[in-house]
Design a protein around this motif. Structure first.
Motif, PDB file in Angstrom:
ATOM      1  N   GLU A  45      36.555  60.612  40.332  1.00 11.03           N
ATOM      2  CA  GLU A  45      35.377  61.432  40.626  1.00 11.03           C
ATOM      3  C   GLU A  45      34.833  60.920  41.950  1.00 11.03           C
ATOM      4  OE1 GLU A  45      33.811  61.931  36.021  1.00 11.03           O
ATOM      5  OE2 GLU A  45      32.376  62.159  37.662  1.00 11.03           O
ATOM      6  N   SER A  47      34.753  58.683  44.975  1.00 11.29           N
ATOM      7  CA  SER A  47      35.290  57.345  45.239  1.00 11.29           C
ATOM      8  C   SER A  47      35.276  56.476  43.996  1.00 11.29           C
ATOM      9  CB  SER A  47      34.469  56.678  46.348  1.00 11.29           C
ATOM     10  OG  SER A  47      33.088  56.733  46.035  1.00 11.29           O
ATOM     11  N   ASP A  48      34.823  57.026  42.873  1.00 15.41           N
ATOM     12  CA  ASP A  48      34.783  56.273  41.620  1.00 15.41           C
ATOM     13  C   ASP A  48      35.811  56.852  40.646  1.00 15.41           C
ATOM     14  OD1 ASP A  48      34.017  54.401  39.751  1.00 15.41           O
ATOM     15  OD2 ASP A  48      31.928  55.032  39.663  1.00 15.41           O
ATOM     16  N   ARG A  99      40.572  48.427  40.529  1.00 14.36           N
ATOM     17  CA  ARG A  99      39.801  47.440  41.285  1.00 14.36           C
ATOM     18  C   ARG A  99      39.041  48.161  42.385  1.00 14.36           C
ATOM     19  NH1 ARG A  99      41.962  44.614  37.957  1.00 14.36           N
ATOM     20  NH2 ARG A  99      42.584  42.439  38.084  1.00 14.36           N
ATOM     21  N   GLU A 100      37.889  47.622  42.765  1.00 17.30           N
ATOM     22  CA  GLU A 100      37.166  48.120  43.931  1.00 17.30           C
ATOM     23  C   GLU A 100      37.685  47.418  45.175  1.00 17.30           C
ATOM     24  OE1 GLU A 100      34.707  47.360  47.157  1.00 17.30           O
ATOM     25  OE2 GLU A 100      34.384  45.987  45.478  1.00 17.30           O
ATOM     26  N   GLY A 103      34.704  49.670  48.989  1.00 14.52           N
ATOM     27  CA  GLY A 103      33.762  50.663  48.489  1.00 14.52           C
ATOM     28  C   GLY A 103      34.397  51.842  47.773  1.00 14.52           C
ATOM     29  N   ARG A 129      42.349  38.700  41.031  1.00 13.69           N
ATOM     30  CA  ARG A 129      43.133  37.972  40.047  1.00 13.69           C
ATOM     31  C   ARG A 129      43.410  38.863  38.837  1.00 13.69           C
ATOM     32  NH1 ARG A 129      41.880  32.500  41.568  1.00 13.69           N
ATOM     33  NH2 ARG A 129      41.899  32.671  43.838  1.00 13.69           N
ATOM     34  N   PRO A 130      44.578  38.703  38.207  1.00  9.35           N
ATOM     35  CA  PRO A 130      44.856  39.504  37.003  1.00  9.35           C
ATOM     36  C   PRO A 130      43.906  39.151  35.862  1.00  9.35           C
ATOM     37  CG  PRO A 130      46.869  38.518  37.894  1.00  9.35           C
ATOM     38  CD  PRO A 130      45.722  37.863  38.608  1.00  9.35           C
ATOM     39  N   VAL A 131      43.486  40.151  35.119  1.00 18.65           N
ATOM     40  CA  VAL A 131      42.674  39.953  33.911  1.00 18.65           C
ATOM     41  C   VAL A 131      43.601  39.776  32.707  1.00 18.65           C
ATOM     42  CG1 VAL A 131      40.939  41.014  32.398  1.00 18.65           C
ATOM     43  CG2 VAL A 131      40.756  41.260  34.885  1.00 18.65           C
ATOM     44  N   LEU A 152      38.886  46.585  54.700  1.00 18.84           N
ATOM     45  CA  LEU A 152      37.652  45.886  55.052  1.00 18.84           C
ATOM     46  C   LEU A 152      37.446  45.832  56.559  1.00 18.84           C
ATOM     47  CD1 LEU A 152      37.549  43.001  52.425  1.00 18.84           C
ATOM     48  CD2 LEU A 152      36.444  45.237  52.373  1.00 18.84           C
TER      49      LEU A 152
ATOM     50  N   ASP B  48      38.366  41.528  29.329  1.00 19.13           N
ATOM     51  CA  ASP B  48      38.361  42.879  29.870  1.00 19.13           C
ATOM     52  C   ASP B  48      37.202  43.670  29.248  1.00 19.13           C
ATOM     53  OD1 ASP B  48      39.109  45.042  31.382  1.00 19.13           O
ATOM     54  OD2 ASP B  48      41.110  45.242  30.535  1.00 19.13           O
ATOM     55  N   LEU B  91      28.811  59.865  39.096  1.00 20.77           N
ATOM     56  CA  LEU B  91      29.386  58.772  38.318  1.00 20.77           C
ATOM     57  C   LEU B  91      29.198  57.422  38.994  1.00 20.77           C
ATOM     58  CD1 LEU B  91      31.112  58.072  35.779  1.00 20.77           C
ATOM     59  CD2 LEU B  91      33.111  58.220  37.270  1.00 20.77           C
ATOM     60  N   ALA B  92      29.417  57.387  40.317  1.00 26.42           N
ATOM     61  CA  ALA B  92      29.389  56.109  41.043  1.00 26.42           C
ATOM     62  C   ALA B  92      28.009  55.453  40.999  1.00 26.42           C
ATOM     63  CB  ALA B  92      29.821  56.313  42.492  1.00 26.42           C
ATOM     64  N   ARG B  99      33.091  44.729  37.944  1.00 21.41           N
ATOM     65  CA  ARG B  99      34.010  44.206  38.961  1.00 21.41           C
ATOM     66  C   ARG B  99      34.801  43.060  38.349  1.00 21.41           C
ATOM     67  NH1 ARG B  99      31.790  47.734  41.408  1.00 21.41           N
ATOM     68  NH2 ARG B  99      31.356  47.932  43.644  1.00 21.41           N
ATOM     69  N   GLU B 100      36.024  42.861  38.833  1.00 23.43           N
ATOM     70  CA  GLU B 100      36.806  41.694  38.459  1.00 23.43           C
ATOM     71  C   GLU B 100      36.471  40.540  39.396  1.00 23.43           C
ATOM     72  OE1 GLU B 100      39.589  38.799  39.432  1.00 23.43           O
ATOM     73  OE2 GLU B 100      39.872  40.686  40.532  1.00 23.43           O
ATOM     74  N   GLY B 103      39.574  36.657  37.463  1.00 21.85           N
ATOM     75  CA  GLY B 103      40.395  37.053  36.325  1.00 21.85           C
ATOM     76  C   GLY B 103      39.619  37.532  35.112  1.00 21.85           C
ATOM     77  N   ARG B 104      38.327  37.813  35.295  1.00 19.69           N
ATOM     78  CA  ARG B 104      37.522  38.406  34.224  1.00 19.69           C
ATOM     79  C   ARG B 104      36.770  39.609  34.780  1.00 19.69           C
ATOM     80  NH1 ARG B 104      35.494  35.125  29.820  1.00 19.69           N
ATOM     81  NH2 ARG B 104      36.592  33.142  29.776  1.00 19.69           N
ATOM     82  N   VAL B 105      36.455  40.559  33.911  1.00 18.78           N
ATOM     83  CA  VAL B 105      35.624  41.673  34.331  1.00 18.78           C
ATOM     84  C   VAL B 105      34.161  41.282  34.125  1.00 18.78           C
ATOM     85  CG1 VAL B 105      35.040  44.092  33.987  1.00 18.78           C
ATOM     86  CG2 VAL B 105      37.422  43.347  33.812  1.00 18.78           C
ATOM     87  N   ASP B 127      33.232  40.524  50.144  1.00 20.39           N
ATOM     88  CA  ASP B 127      34.282  41.529  50.047  1.00 20.39           C
ATOM     89  C   ASP B 127      33.976  42.615  49.026  1.00 20.39           C
ATOM     90  OD1 ASP B 127      35.634  40.229  51.986  1.00 20.39           O
ATOM     91  OD2 ASP B 127      37.299  39.562  50.739  1.00 20.39           O
ATOM     92  N   HIS B 128      33.141  42.329  48.039  1.00 19.12           N
ATOM     93  CA  HIS B 128      32.775  43.370  47.081  1.00 19.12           C
ATOM     94  C   HIS B 128      31.805  44.344  47.752  1.00 19.12           C
ATOM     95  CE1 HIS B 128      34.729  41.674  43.544  1.00 19.12           C
ATOM     96  NE2 HIS B 128      34.264  40.491  43.888  1.00 19.12           N
ATOM     97  N   ARG B 129      32.151  45.642  47.737  1.00 13.56           N
ATOM     98  CA  ARG B 129      31.321  46.657  48.382  1.00 13.56           C
ATOM     99  C   ARG B 129      30.878  47.682  47.354  1.00 13.56           C
ATOM    100  NH1 ARG B 129      33.064  46.092  53.907  1.00 13.56           N
ATOM    101  NH2 ARG B 129      33.307  43.838  54.054  1.00 13.56           N
ATOM    102  N   PRO B 130      29.672  48.231  47.527  1.00 11.91           N
ATOM    103  CA  PRO B 130      29.227  49.272  46.590  1.00 11.91           C
ATOM    104  C   PRO B 130      30.093  50.533  46.681  1.00 11.91           C
ATOM    105  CG  PRO B 130      27.381  48.384  47.861  1.00 11.91           C
ATOM    106  CD  PRO B 130      28.639  47.883  48.513  1.00 11.91           C
ATOM    107  N   VAL B 131      30.354  51.150  45.544  1.00 16.84           N
ATOM    108  CA  VAL B 131      31.067  52.427  45.489  1.00 16.84           C
ATOM    109  C   VAL B 131      30.054  53.568  45.568  1.00 16.84           C
ATOM    110  CG1 VAL B 131      32.573  53.888  44.074  1.00 16.84           C
ATOM    111  CG2 VAL B 131      32.950  51.409  44.162  1.00 16.84           C
ATOM    112  N   ARG B 148      31.068  33.854  43.583  1.00 18.87           N
ATOM    113  CA  ARG B 148      32.479  33.765  43.970  1.00 18.87           C
ATOM    114  C   ARG B 148      32.991  32.324  44.063  1.00 18.87           C
ATOM    115  NH1 ARG B 148      34.756  33.440  48.636  1.00 18.87           N
ATOM    116  NH2 ARG B 148      36.793  34.376  49.045  1.00 18.87           N
ATOM    117  N   LEU B 152      36.157  31.187  41.725  1.00 17.88           N
ATOM    118  CA  LEU B 152      37.472  31.033  42.357  1.00 17.88           C
ATOM    119  C   LEU B 152      37.813  29.569  42.616  1.00 17.88           C
ATOM    120  CD1 LEU B 152      37.571  34.064  44.804  1.00 17.88           C
ATOM    121  CD2 LEU B 152      38.463  33.866  42.481  1.00 17.88           C
TER     122      LEU B 152
END
Lengths: 278, 278
Positions: A45, A47-48, A99-100, A103, A129-131, A152, B48, B91-92, B99-100, B103-105, B127-131, B148, B152
């Motif tokens: 929907e 960008s989401d 993943r985001e 944006g 990282r993998p969940v 980015l 998750d 939705l966004a 966000r991950e 390795g966790r959401v 690096d995390h940006r709003p959607v 972070r 990490l």
């Protein structure tokens, strides 16, 4: 082995609903006893993404029945049926993964079985990282690390050619590690990589994915095939591209991807393709 | 203004189902005409999350009715009802956001309205940006940038005290920018920050969130209050913590969080709390 549709995607010019493919998912998800480990559907929907996943057979799922009755309209749908090859039967191992980045929500689904130690050596992770513990999610995280500088670096989606080149290099890296059929979508484009899969005779060879493109001049048209109905909505000149592990019908028009072929789909049209040198 | 429950969370020792709160969400989401812009519920499953969101009134939603009939069992649930203050109805912009990291959401939901220019100056993004385009999602991305290094840096969840200290500093940064009630969960712990909200008389003051803790020695117990039923499952000695914008019943036991109070909840128990110096 019965013919099973593990991967499915739809790209359209205007929002469309994919209805009967969910029946198809449920039917194929449960009838064959070896694909009962989970399912997932991502509906973009903007960008989401509206992402629904469960670690149970689609044929047993009340949520799959709900979606059949209430299919969301979307211009980009990515779906997966899971047969566990790596990782337990749990939500974190169900595809598509999301993943985001930059944006936008990015989505990935993979069919195959990659050599994990060689994958980790060839494709290091960054901050993603993998969940769960599948090879497929690891590959997605490694792909995002390669795409990170593109997304980015500036505002908006990077040029399609740059994304395609990054994906072609990534797909070339995966192919020696095992079957590497994948769907990847960044909200702007859907990238489809065909490789090898287990064919009805048991041999592992191409094709791994098939593509069907259709245009409908009149509004209200339904692209209907056996086990699948794509309702194009009330706008004229709708265009739709379908991707599936196996042709979903016998009709003419399903094209098998060559081994290693990578295509980019935007707004219901195949925008560009790369076929590796033999 | 009618009393509206914008934020809701449940933490339990063993998986529980939250059933009637969804009725409550639907009722409160639609009856008051000013909270019809969306809803969302995050159900943790290990590391998750099963996240359901829609940009429509919960009272109109077939998906909300589906969840009432099929409530997922979970040890950690975070929910939000949206009244648009910043950002379109799409939705966004619907919470909770996810966000991950490490390795966790991670999941975040915020009630309030933050001064966006001052927020951007005080809390830079990584690096995390709003959607979407809400103040709440921006705040979440900025929070993840601060968390972070903790996530990490090594394997597994960082010590609770370190996470709590990072959240306390972040909450102190938000409070001067506007009402900053929030729920944040990393799969291991739920963090709850109470601040100020619009009270029935129209004044903006504490409390912004309320907490109820309950223990049930016998198996099969249901924690039932008006408009809410938490089924504890078949294990003995279940413990449950509920968090809501307003006490969901008149019964004794709902405690208002002080202005700026931050609590950490793990496995159905309040593990620790920080109350800022006056």
């Amino acid at each position: 082995m019965a013919a099973v549709c593990e991967l499915f995607a739809m790209s359209s010019r205007y929002p469309a609903t994919v209805q009967m493919s969910l029946d198809e998912l449920a039917r194929r998800g449960g009838r064959t006893a070896d694909h009962r480990d989970g399912w997932g559907i991502a509906y973009f929907e903007g960008s989401d993404v509206r992402l629904l996943r469960e670690a149970e057979a689609a044929s047993d799922s009340a949520l799959v029945r709900f979606i059949q009755d209430h299919p969301p309209a979307s211009e980009l749908v990515v779906s997966h049926i899971r047969k566990a090859t790596q990782g337990d039967r749990r939500l974190a191992n169900c595809q598509p993964f999301s993943r985001e980045l930059g944006g936008r929500v990015h989505v990935f689904a993979h069919n195959g079985n990659l050599d994990r130690p060689r994958l980790e050596a060839a494709a290091p992770l960054g901050d993603h990282r993998p969940v769960g513990d599948t090879d497929s999610e690891y590959a997605f995280c490694a792909l995002l690390e390669r795409l990170r500088p593109l997304w980015l670096g500036g505002a908006g989606a990077p040029p399609l050619a740059e994304r395609l080149a990054a994906l072609a290099a990534f797909a070339a890296l995966l192919r020696p590690l095992g079957p590497a059929n994948f769907l990847y979508a960044d909200g702007d484009a859907l990238f489809v990589h065909g490789h090898r899969r287990t064919q009805p005779d048991g041999a592992i060879r191409p094709p791994g994915l098939h593509v069907l493109a259709r245009a409908c001049a009149r509004p209200g048209a339904t692209l209907r095939t056996e086990g699948l109905a794509v309702h194009g909505g009330e706008r004229a000149h709708q265009e739709v591209v379908l991707v599936a592990s196996i042709p979903l019908t016998d009709e003419v028009g399903w094209n098998a991807l060559a081994e290693g072929e990578l295509i980019a789909v935007q707004g219901g049209r195949v925008a560009t393709r790369i076929v590796p040198e033999p």
